[in-house]
Design a protein around this motif. Structure first.
Motif, PDB file in Angstrom:
ATOM      1  N   LEU A   1      29.313  50.163  46.975  1.00 55.30           N
ATOM      2  CA  LEU A   1      29.659  48.817  47.430  1.00 55.30           C
ATOM      3  C   LEU A   1      31.169  48.625  47.453  1.00 55.30           C
ATOM      4  N   ASN A   2      31.679  48.073  48.567  1.00 58.25           N
ATOM      5  CA  ASN A   2      33.088  47.708  48.676  1.00 58.25           C
ATOM      6  C   ASN A   2      33.301  46.272  48.222  1.00 58.25           C
ATOM      7  N   HIS A   3      34.520  46.011  47.727  1.00 54.92           N
ATOM      8  CA  HIS A   3      34.915  44.653  47.356  1.00 54.92           C
ATOM      9  C   HIS A   3      35.848  44.138  48.443  1.00 54.92           C
ATOM     10  N   GLU A   4      35.442  43.065  49.132  1.00 54.85           N
ATOM     11  CA  GLU A   4      36.264  42.513  50.207  1.00 54.85           C
ATOM     12  C   GLU A   4      36.678  41.079  49.887  1.00 54.85           C
ATOM     13  N   ALA A   5      37.572  40.571  50.693  1.00 49.29           N
ATOM     14  CA  ALA A   5      38.216  39.284  50.425  1.00 49.29           C
ATOM     15  C   ALA A   5      37.216  38.158  50.235  1.00 49.29           C
TER      16      ALA A   5
END
Length: 518
Positions: free
Chosen positions: A110-114
Motif C-alpha cells: 500500500l502507498n501513502h498518498e496526500a
C-alpha cells in the motif's frame, strides 16, 4: 437511422470496459476514439486504487478522509457507499487477474498518498496501476462474445425522443479527418468518456480528453454538477511536452520533497502536512513558485535514490526521455490540469437527469469528490459506479438479453474537422483565466472568448462539445464567489458558509447567465 439492441458505452477506459463486462451476457457496443488501450486517462493513472485493505484501516476511516479532502461538499452517503465497496472491488480485480503488488506474506503493498491518514493505495509495479488494470480488462473484453468494440469512432451528440435519450450520433476518425455523423438508436447509453483536462494548455490527460463527453450530455440538456472544481496535479513533469508526463503523488508518500531553485523546501511553510497536504494546497504552492520564477522541483534523491528506477519505472522512463536523471538531480514540476471533480450529475445508480442516459467515471459527478478529490479515489469511483450503472441498466431493460449481431456502420467522409488553432486558443483561454487561480474579471473575459470561439466554429460538433464544457466550468466558477478546495478566487480568497453545497447547472442556464452579463 440505424437501430441496435446493444447497449452503447461511450468511452473505453476502466469504467467503460468494466461496465461492458458487468453487463454480460447482454450485448454491448463500446465506442473508442483510439485503438483500444490508447488515449484513455485510466491507462495513465499511476497511483493506484484507494481501498482499506490493511488491519489498521477501515472503510469508515477512508470515508472520513474523503469527506475531509472534499472541503465541505462531499455527499457523505456516496462516500460511505464507495469506500465500503472498495475492498471487494480490489478482490474482484484480483480475481480478474490484475497483478497488484504483494509482499512475501501475500498482503497488498500500500502507498501513502496526500490527505490519506494511512497508507491505503493498492498499486501495481509501483506506478503502473492504470496501465496494468487496463491490460487485464482489455484482454477480458477482447475475449467476451457479448462485447463489440468500435475503434477510432467518437460520439458527437445524443439523440433524444420525448425527453429520453434513445441513441448517439457517431463519427469515424481518420487521421485529422472526421466522417459525417451516423445516427444509432440503442436501448441505453452509458457515458464513460473521461474528463476535461485537455481543455487546458498544461495537462496530464491524453490529447483527446477535452471535455467532449460532458459537453455532449450538457448539449442534450443534462444537469451538470460541480463544474467549477477542476483539480490540478502539483507534480506534472515540466519539460515542455503536451501532455505533460506525471510524477505520481506516491513519490511524496515515499518521502520525496518539493524544492525551489533557491534550495528552499517550500511546503513546510504552506501546510502542517507539508508535501502530503491536499492536492489543491500543493498545486497552488507549486504554481506560486512557478509564477515567481523559482522553478519548483521534486527531489527524490534522499528518499529513494536509485530505488526510483525500479519502484517507479514510469516516472523514471519519463525522466530518461526528457534527459533527466532523478537519481542525481531533482525533477522540474508544474501544476497541470489533471482531474475534473464535476461532470454530469448522477444518482447512486449512475443515472443522469435524462432518462436512458447513465454516466460513470470522470465524466460523472456523483458527489464523492466534493471540491477536492482524495488521491486515487478516481479509479475507485469509476469501477464502483461502472458496476452500479451496469446493474441498473440491466434492471431497467425488459426481458432477457437479446441476441444482437455485430454492427458494421457505413461512415461517409466529409464531416467538419476540428480547427487546431481554435482548440489551442480555447486551451490558452482556459489556462489563463480559468486555471489554478481565478478572478471574476478573468472568468468574465473567458466566457466572452469561449462564446466567440464557439460561434466562429459552429459547424464542428466536437468543438461545440468542448466549448459547452468550458463555458460551464467558467460560469460555475464565476457563480461561486468564494475559494473552496480546487476552486480558488483571488477576489474571494476565503471560504463562505453560504456556498457549502454542490453546484448544479444546465447549459441553457449557463448560456442565459452569460447573455445577461454580456
Amino acid at each position: 437511422m440505424i437501430t441496435t439492441g446493444r447497449v452503447v458505452i461511450v468511452g473505453a477506459g476502466l469504467g467503460g470496459l468494466y461496465a461492458a463486462l458487468m453487463l454480460a451476457p447482454r450485448p454491448v457496443l463500446v465506442i473508442s476514439p483510439e485503438t483500444l488501450g490508447e488515449g484513455a486517462s485510466s491507462a495513465w493513472a499511476q497511483g493506484g486504487v484507494a481501498a482499506a485493505m490493511s488491519e489498521g484501516d477501515s472503510p469508515e476511516a477512508h470515508a472520513r478522509d474523503t469527506v475531509a479532502a472534499g472541503a465541505g461538499t462531499v455527499d457523505p452517503e456516496i462516500a460511505a457507499l464507495v469506500t465500503g465497496a472498495a475492498p471487494a472491488q480490489i478482490l474482484d480485480l484480483t480475481d480478474h487477474g490484475t497483478p497488484f503488488d504483494r509482499d512475501a506474506a501475500g498482503n497488498y503493498v500500500l502507498n501513502h498518498e496526500a490527505a490519506h491518514s494511512i497508507a491505503r493505495v493498492v498499486r501495481v509495479k509501483g506506478d503502473q496501476a492504470g496501465r496494468k488494470i487496463m491490460e487485464t480488462l482489455i484482454a477480458e473484453v477482447r475475449a467476451a462474445p457479448s462485447v463489440q468494440v468500435m475503434e477510432r469512432v467518437l460520439a458527437q451528440g445524443l439523440i433524444s425522443e420525448n425527453g429520453r435519450v434513445t441513441g448517439v450520433e457517431l463519427a469515424q476518425i481518420d487521421g485529422d479527418a472526421i466522417s459525417q455523423p451516423v445516427a444509432l438508436l440503442a436501448p441505453a447509453v452509458l457515458l464513460a468518456g473521461g474528463g476535461s483536462g485537455g481543455l487546458y494548455a498544461l495537462t496530464t490527460n491524453p490529447p483527446r480528453i477535452r471535455g467532449q463527453v460532458m459537453g455532449l450530455a450538457a448539449r442534450a440538456g443534462a444537469v451538470m454538477a460541480d463544474m467549477e472544481f477542476v483539480q490540478f496535479h502539483p507534480t506534472a513533469i515540466d519539460v515542455g511536452r503536451d501532455p505533460a508526463p506525471l510524477a505520481t503523488e506516491a513519490l511524496r508518500g515515499e518521502g520525496a520533497r518539493l524544492v525551489n531553485a533557491d534550495g528552499l523546501f517550500f511546503m513546510e511553510a504552506e501546510h502542517p502536512m507539508a508535501e502530503l497536504a491536499p492536492r489543491d494546497v500543493v498545486a497552488r504552492a507549486v504554481f506560486a513558485q512557478t509564477q515567481a520564477g523559482k522553478r519548483p522541483m521534486l527531489d527524490t534523491r534522499a528518499a529513494l535514490g536509485e530505488a526510483i528506477l525500479t519502484q517507479f519505472p514510469a516516472v523514471a522512463a519519463a525522466c530518461r526521455k526528457a534527459g533527466i536523471d532523478p537519481v542525481r538531480a531533482p525533477i522540474p514540476v508544474a501544476a497541470a490540469a489533471h482531474y475534473h471533480m464535476g461532470g454530469v450529475a448522477t444518482d447512486a445508480a449512475g443515472r443522469s437527469s435524462l432518462p436512458g442516459l447513465w454516466v460513470c467515471g470522470e465524466a460523472a459527478s456523483t458527489g464523492l469528490h466534493g471540491a477536492n478529490r482524495l488521491a486515487s479515489n478516481g479509479v475507485l469511483e469509476a469501477l464502483v459506479f461502472a458496476r452500479r450503472a451496469a446493474e441498473d441498466i440491466a434492471a431497467d431493460l425488459p426481458g432477457a438479453a437479446p441476441d444482437a449481431p455485430a454492427l458494421a456502420l457505413d461512415f461517409t467522409p466529409g464531416g467538419p474537422a476540428l480547427d487546431p488553432d481554435a482548440v489551442q486558443h480555447l486551451r490558452e483561454v482556459m489556462t489563463r483565466h480559468v486555471g489554478v487561480r481565478r478572478t471574476g474579471a478573468g472568468l468574465a473575459q473567458a466566457i466572452t472568448r469561449i462564446r466567440a470561439l464557439q460561434a466562429a466554429h459552429a459547424s464542428s460538433p466536437d468543438f461545440a462539445n468542448m466549448c459547452a464544457t468550458a463555458l460551464l466550468i467558467a460560469t460555475a466558477a464565476l457563480q461561486r464567489r468564494e475559494s473552496r478546495g480546487a476552486h480558488w478566487r483571488d477576489d474571494f480568497p476565503a471560504p463562505d458558509p453560504d456556498f457549502v453545497q454542490r453546484s448544479r447547472l444546465t447549459l441553457a442556464e449557463a448560456q442565459q447567465m452569460t447573455q445577461e452579463n454580456a
